[in-house]
Design a protein around this motif. Structure first.
Motif, short mmCIF file in Angstrom:
data_model
loop_
_atom_site.label_atom_id
_atom_site.label_comp_id
_atom_site.label_asym_id
_atom_site.label_seq_id
_atom_site.Cartn_x
_atom_site.Cartn_y
_atom_site.Cartn_z
N LEU A 114 0.82 -1.21 0.00
CA LEU A 114 0.00 0.00 0.00
C LEU A 114 0.86 1.26 0.00
N ASN A 115 2.17 1.12 0.30
CA ASN A 115 3.07 2.27 0.28
C ASN A 115 3.52 2.64 -1.14
N ASP A 116 3.26 1.76 -2.12
CA ASP A 116 3.64 2.06 -3.51
C ASP A 116 2.78 3.19 -4.06
N ASP A 117 3.31 3.86 -5.11
CA ASP A 117 2.62 5.00 -5.71
C ASP A 117 1.27 4.57 -6.27
N ASN A 118 0.22 5.38 -6.01
CA ASN A 118 -1.14 5.06 -6.44
C ASN A 118 -1.23 4.88 -7.95
N GLU A 119 -0.52 5.72 -8.72
CA GLU A 119 -0.56 5.63 -10.18
C GLU A 119 0.06 4.32 -10.66
N THR A 120 1.13 3.86 -9.96
CA THR A 120 1.75 2.59 -10.29
C THR A 120 0.76 1.44 -10.12
N LEU A 121 -0.02 1.49 -9.01
CA LEU A 121 -1.02 0.45 -8.75
C LEU A 121 -2.07 0.43 -9.85
N ASN A 122 -2.52 1.61 -10.31
CA ASN A 122 -3.55 1.67 -11.35
C ASN A 122 -3.00 1.22 -12.70
N ASP A 123 -1.75 1.63 -13.02
CA ASP A 123 -1.17 1.25 -14.31
C ASP A 123 -0.97 -0.26 -14.44
N ALA A 124 -0.87 -0.96 -13.30
CA ALA A 124 -0.65 -2.41 -13.34
C ALA A 124 -1.81 -3.12 -14.03
N LEU A 125 -3.03 -2.55 -13.97
CA LEU A 125 -4.18 -3.18 -14.60
C LEU A 125 -4.11 -3.15 -16.12
N ASN A 126 -3.20 -2.34 -16.67
CA ASN A 126 -3.01 -2.33 -18.13
C ASN A 126 -2.40 -3.65 -18.60
N GLU A 127 -1.72 -4.38 -17.68
CA GLU A 127 -1.02 -5.60 -18.07
C GLU A 127 -1.55 -6.84 -17.34
N TYR A 128 -1.84 -6.71 -16.05
CA TYR A 128 -2.16 -7.89 -15.24
C TYR A 128 -3.64 -7.93 -14.87
N SER A 129 -4.17 -9.18 -14.77
CA SER A 129 -5.56 -9.37 -14.33
C SER A 129 -5.65 -9.73 -12.86
N ASN A 130 -4.50 -9.97 -12.20
CA ASN A 130 -4.48 -10.29 -10.78
C ASN A 130 -3.42 -9.44 -10.09
N ILE A 131 -3.85 -8.60 -9.14
CA ILE A 131 -2.94 -7.69 -8.43
C ILE A 131 -3.22 -7.83 -6.93
N TYR A 132 -2.15 -8.12 -6.15
CA TYR A 132 -2.28 -8.27 -4.69
C TYR A 132 -1.50 -7.15 -4.02
N ILE A 133 -2.19 -6.38 -3.16
CA ILE A 133 -1.59 -5.23 -2.47
C ILE A 133 -1.62 -5.51 -0.97
N TYR A 134 -0.42 -5.62 -0.35
CA TYR A 134 -0.34 -6.00 1.06
C TYR A 134 -0.11 -4.77 1.94
N SER A 135 -0.60 -4.87 3.20
CA SER A 135 -0.48 -3.74 4.13
C SER A 135 -0.39 -4.27 5.55
N ASP A 136 0.46 -3.62 6.37
CA ASP A 136 0.58 -3.96 7.79
C ASP A 136 -0.19 -3.01 8.67
N SER A 137 -0.91 -2.04 8.08
CA SER A 137 -1.55 -0.98 8.87
C SER A 137 -2.89 -1.46 9.41
N THR A 138 -3.30 -0.85 10.53
CA THR A 138 -4.60 -1.06 11.18
C THR A 138 -5.15 0.30 11.54
N SER A 139 -6.48 0.46 11.48
CA SER A 139 -7.06 1.76 11.81
C SER A 139 -6.70 2.16 13.23
N GLU A 140 -6.46 3.46 13.43
CA GLU A 140 -6.07 3.96 14.75
C GLU A 140 -7.14 3.65 15.79
#
Length: 480
Positions: A159-185
């Motif tokens: 989730l720390n990766d650039d938002n535009e990078t995450l969106n551009d990935a859909l131009n090539e891949y049909s499966n994208i997994y985004i991992y995060s260690d954060s929890t709501s405060e």
């Protein structure tokens, strides 16, 4: 925008889903790839795109998942979508219908099958769909499927990766997994507080047990001291040495007093700890009440927002009707202007037909790009997006050969009224050929424009003049 909402996860001994349909296979693959406390799994199947947010629970192997399914559109604000899911899971834990806090602060499941709380799920599903509609999330049309990459290929991010990078990935891949260690405060705060209270409660119980054991020993000691005191007094009464007896009695009394004071201190400590526990429980109850009020306020705001949207839609329909009326009036004014111009032109041509040394049978125009190249050639439709100038071509018949100074003028939509305004005029020396009844064509080298600016969509006309008189007028349209 149409959206379908799913709840799924492993809440009891096995996987459960509501509603239970074909999407089970997709969500099962999400489960196989859980690696962090929370993750967003994205899967594309042609025009359908699945966003699955999975949150681990404290029990080993258990989790809860939310999935939104969109048709033909992708969400471009990944962090905001994750926050929306995490906030809802926090509310579910605090509300205690599907999830709840254990006494030690861990997040655990309250049900083992989602269909057992069907009515609660329908409420949560409607709430999630409403939040998606009201949240200012950004969407855009899905890109074409990239068949060069396998449909089973997976790309992983955090989730720390650039938002535009995450969106551009859909131009090539049909499966994208985004991992995060954060929890709501809020969720982390409740868990930490409950863990701290649980620890303090355990310590209080241990301390209380210790106090009770100490009190029991103190009572026994006090009884023994009493018995010993009586025994010593009885023995010392038989002894003639009164000074020694007095010292022994005083010593025993001091020991008894010290033990009594120690017991009193332990009792005070126990009372203080009990007060602290009661105060903490009361504070947690107040926090719960505040959370309930915030949820109630959120529901009221959603209703008010729905009413405002309805009022806005009514206002937009009224504005659209007014615009249509105005556009109709504008068209009527333009048609009248055309009629007036035609009358003026015919009057001018009739008065100058004998003075001009040539006649024009037809006029056509082409559009020029900003750099000077042709955008739309003669005889084709002109478009505003690429039109920065106009070139003119005429078909003529000259009565005598020779050079003539001919003026071309451009008129277009007025910025101040519904009619036309003068944009540009150019004078060009043209050599006209005369060969009996034969006709010739000539393309003017000069370009007519509007101070170099792009020409907006609308109605235009050009005039070809000789000796300050209009010889030919040609109307044309530039489309959007």
């Amino acid at each position: 925008m149409n959206v379908t909402v799913y709840l799924f996860g492993k809440l009891g001994g096995s996987y459960t889903q509501y509603p239970d349909d074909y999407a089970r296979d997709i969500f099962s693959k999400f489960e196989d790839n859980i690696k962090s406390p929370s993750q967003l799994m994205i899967h594309r199947n042609d025009a359908l795109i699945y966003y699955g947010y999975l949150r681990k629970l404290s029990d080993q192997g258990k989790y809860i998942g939310i999935s939104f399914v969109f048709n033909g559109a992708m969400c471009t604000d990944i962090p905001a979508l994750c926050k929306l899911c995490e906030d809802n899971i926090t509310n579910w834990v605090v509300g205690g219908e599907i999830l709840e806090f254990a006494d030690n602060g861990d997040i655990i499941s309250k049900v083992d099958r989602l269909y057992k709380t069907a009515s609660e799920f329908k409420r949560l599903s409607g709430s999630l769909a409403s939040q998606i509609a009201s949240a200012k999330l950004l969407f855009r049309k899905l890109p074409p499927v990239n068949y060069a990459v396998s449909a089973n290929a997976v790309k992983t991010y955090t989730l720390n990766d650039d938002n535009e990078t995450l969106n551009d990935a859909l131009n090539e891949y049909s499966n994208i997994y985004i991992y995060s260690d954060s929890t709501s405060e809020t969720l982390a705060g409740y868990s930490d507080k409950l863990r701290r209270l649980s620890k303090e409660n355990s310590e209080l119980k241990a301390e209380n047990a210790k106090v009770l054991r100490e009190k029991k020993r103190t009572t026994i000691v006090t009884i023994l001291i009493g018995i010993l005191s009586i025994g010593f007094i009885a023995i010392l009464s038989l002894v003639d040495s009164s000074n020694q007896k007095t010292r022994q009695i005083n010593s025993l009394e001091r020991d008894k007093t010290n033990l009594t004071q120690h017991v009193d201190e332990l009792r005070r400590d126990s009372a203080w700890l009990n007060n602290q526990w009661s105060s903490t429980k009361y504070e947690l109850k107040i926090q719960q009440s505040r959370t309930n009020r915030l949820q109630s306020d959120s529901t009221k705001l959603a209703k008010e927002n729905k009413k405002l949207k309805s009022d806005l839609a009514t206002a937009n329909r009224n504005i659209s009707a007014y615009r249509q009326t105005i556009e109709q009036k504008d068209r009527q004014i333009i048609e009248r202007d055309k009629t007036i111009s035609e009358l003026r032109r015919s009057t001018t041509q009739s008065s100058s037909s004998h003075s001009a040394p040539f006649s024009i049978s037809s006029v056509s125009v082409s559009s020029i790009k900003k750099g000077g190249s042709t955008a739309s050639d003669f005889g084709y439709t002109l478009y505003s997006s690429s039109s920065y100038g106009i070139k003119v071509k005429m078909t003529y018949k000259a009565y005598t050969s020779g050079s003539r100074n001919i003026t071309i003028k451009l008129y277009g939509p007025s910025s101040y009224s519904s009619g036309y305004s003068w944009y540009d005029s150019e004078v060009e020396s043209v050599y006209l050929y005369s060969a009996g009844t034969s006709s010739y064509t000539y393309t003017f080298s000069r370009v007519l424009d509007k101070n170099g600016n792009r020409l907006s969509a609308g109605s235009y006309y050009v005039e070809i003049c000789y000796d300050s008189k209009v010889v030919k007028t040609q109307y044309f349209t530039i489309k959007k």
